[in-house]
Design an enzyme around this catalytic site. Sequence first.
Site, short mmCIF file in Angstrom:
data_model
loop_
_atom_site.label_atom_id
_atom_site.label_comp_id
_atom_site.label_asym_id
_atom_site.label_seq_id
_atom_site.Cartn_x
_atom_site.Cartn_y
_atom_site.Cartn_z
N ASP A 53 -1.20 -13.43 7.05
CA ASP A 53 -0.34 -13.12 5.90
C ASP A 53 1.12 -13.44 6.25
O ASP A 53 2.03 -12.64 6.02
CB ASP A 53 -0.49 -11.65 5.49
CG ASP A 53 0.10 -11.38 4.10
OD1 ASP A 53 0.28 -12.37 3.34
OD2 ASP A 53 0.39 -10.22 3.80
N LYS A 72 7.01 3.71 6.84
CA LYS A 72 6.07 3.21 5.82
C LYS A 72 5.04 4.28 5.56
O LYS A 72 4.39 4.76 6.49
CB LYS A 72 5.39 1.92 6.28
CG LYS A 72 4.43 1.34 5.25
CD LYS A 72 3.59 0.20 5.83
CE LYS A 72 4.44 -0.99 6.20
NZ LYS A 72 3.61 -2.13 6.65
N TYR A 83 0.81 -1.22 0.00
CA TYR A 83 0.00 0.00 0.00
C TYR A 83 0.85 1.27 0.00
O TYR A 83 0.33 2.35 0.26
CB TYR A 83 -0.94 0.00 1.21
CG TYR A 83 -1.87 -1.17 1.22
CD1 TYR A 83 -2.99 -1.19 0.39
CD2 TYR A 83 -1.61 -2.26 2.04
CE1 TYR A 83 -3.84 -2.29 0.39
CE2 TYR A 83 -2.46 -3.35 2.05
CZ TYR A 83 -3.58 -3.37 1.21
OH TYR A 83 -4.42 -4.44 1.21
#
Length: 741
Positions: free
Chosen positions: A555, A460, A444
């Site tokens: 994940d 991030k 993202y």
Amino acid sequence: MPPSTHQPDDGFPLNTTAVAIDKDKNSQHAVQWAIDHLVISNPLIILIHVRHKTNQHQGASDSENGEIDAQQLFVPYRGYCARKGVQLKEVVLDDTDTPKALVDYVHKNCINNFVVGASTRSAIARKFKGPDIPTSIIKTAPDFCSVYVISKGKIISARAALRPVANTAMPPRQPSPLGMQPNNQPDSNNEQENGAKGQPAREGWKTAATERMLNERNGAKPAKALTRERPKTSPANITLENIEAPNRGSRPSFSRDSVSDEHMLTAQIPFGSMDAIGQNLDFSSSSVGSMDSASAQSTRELEAEMKRLKLELKQTMDMYSSACKEAISAKNKARELSQWKQDEARKFEEVRLAEEAALAIAEMEKAKCKAAIEAAEAAQKLAEREAQRRKQAEMKARKETEEKKRALNALAQNDVRYRKYTIEEIEESTEMFSEKLKIGEGGYGPVYGGKLDHTAVAIKVLRPDAAQGRKQFQQEVEVLCCIRHPNMVLLLGACPEYGCLVYEYMHNGSLEDRLFRRGNTPPISWRRRFKIAAEIATALLFLHQAKPEPLVHRDLKPANILLDRNYVSKISDVGLARLVPPSVADQVTQYHLTSAAGTFCYIDPEYQQTGQLTTKSDIYSFGIMLLQIITAKPPMGLAHHVQRAIEKERFNEMLDPTISDCPLEEAIHFAELALKCAELRKRDRPDLGTVIVPELNRLRDLGRSSDKRDGRNQFPRSAASSSSLRAQSSNEDSGNSYTDE
């Protein structure tokens, strides 16, 4: 002097037996029956075969062939008669009429008993449909001969003799009116002539003079008187056992045991005239000359009385035969009625049983139907209660979700669990998001390296158009702020307004980069690989045992495992993590999500298909990651290839070729544990806390002990070599990249 009796031309004694034979099977039965029942006092049997003449002018060769065939016909009977001790006389007759030839021979030779097979019939008679031989012989045989028809060793028809052979004496030729010769001997030539012609030899001998002579010589009563004194047999007293042949001593009598009722009724058993064998006949000229007209009248009366008695006896026998037939018919009808009654009773019983079975089946079906209705009603009530409970649970969950959202919003507005950085500080740290400081690219947004508060950090940044990323941003902040673990990446702060997360900097980047040696980095030793696997398992167990609710990562993959300067592994990117109620953490059908999330090849197949999430879903992803740690190969079909390599004992080919000193046996144990974790069904996967973590800790301890042994065997490094290694390590650290996918 007793009267002379007629002897056969061949010199046969009295009470002789003859059998007509042919090439059929019944001829053998007839011979066997005759030897067993008739050849008793006189062990002699005559076998007669009629060879049918088809042409009066046949050649010598045909005659010889016929003679040879006839002789061959007698061969099987010779041995049988020899074994039985019976003399055999073989006779072959040539004639066009088989029954006539047989009857002529019987008459000429005074045969007492004549036996014929039921199917004895010459080839010519069969061809032209001639008369049946047994029937013709019974009709035309002389009355002094008993005829027996045999089929398969049993009598099917018979006719008894009417008089003995002694009554075949011929009256002598008389030059005088009485016809007697001077020497009181009968004319033998006349007897032979009559015998050859086949005519009965009794004609003319029973005259009135003869009757009177018999009465006067013996001093007996007149024949009429004797006849009248004999008791009459009523139909009620006549039985089959009372009917016997006149010459009882020469052959067996017929009884109910040997011949059935039907056969005796159909057998032709005529009744002959009076038997005169006991009379002492004397044909002298003086006695004959004394007969007068009175004796002739008496003889005529006697004959008339005998005729009347014969007629009465015949009528009586006819009545008896009719009565027997009616009795047998009634017996058969009674048997049929009894059989019909039994059949009807059996049918009635079958119908009754079928009706009872049908009623029982109907009762069973009725009970089943009632039980099914009750079960359906109970299921309907249970479904209604379940729907009501589900509705209440949904309402409760909706309320809890609303409360959680309100709490998250409140925390977002005023959250003291992490440090908030301004966008200016973020821009200054990243030099306005310079490309040269970019160390990775996430799902993202990009990841930048920088310094905040004089500390190396990784930042991030979410893209403005990533709506799903903002949701994960909130989730990751929530999770990382609530938990702390040495093997979980540390969240230092965030800038909620612009979607920026600040993590601690991991110098060796992701596990995926190091396994595939991106940037030409050195390979990871097998000891570090076992250590990394044990650390990841420990952190994953920490997430699954989180309080108050277990946390599922969803994940887990090598790209989300980060390595620090000392190759300590830490789990990152928990934005997809979900809380699972503790009561259903290990169940497989309770917690359902609308859509599965994760990365292809790592996502649990059962979770991807059904949307049912449990802590076992992370075990599958962890198993695939363990296989990559030991093989350094892509995840596509990796479990299948490793399984086949182990089965074929070629697992060493699947190992990472950069590992040269890895213990093969321990590596196989490591791979087998990974394959168990990657089972398709959740229930087949091992437990993380009781099976996986202890085994990986054992392998990690094995690597540590191996390191200690290797360290003791090596020489101490010099100061120069140590400084060069530190310099090389610092150069490697400055060149490593940081990725968070």
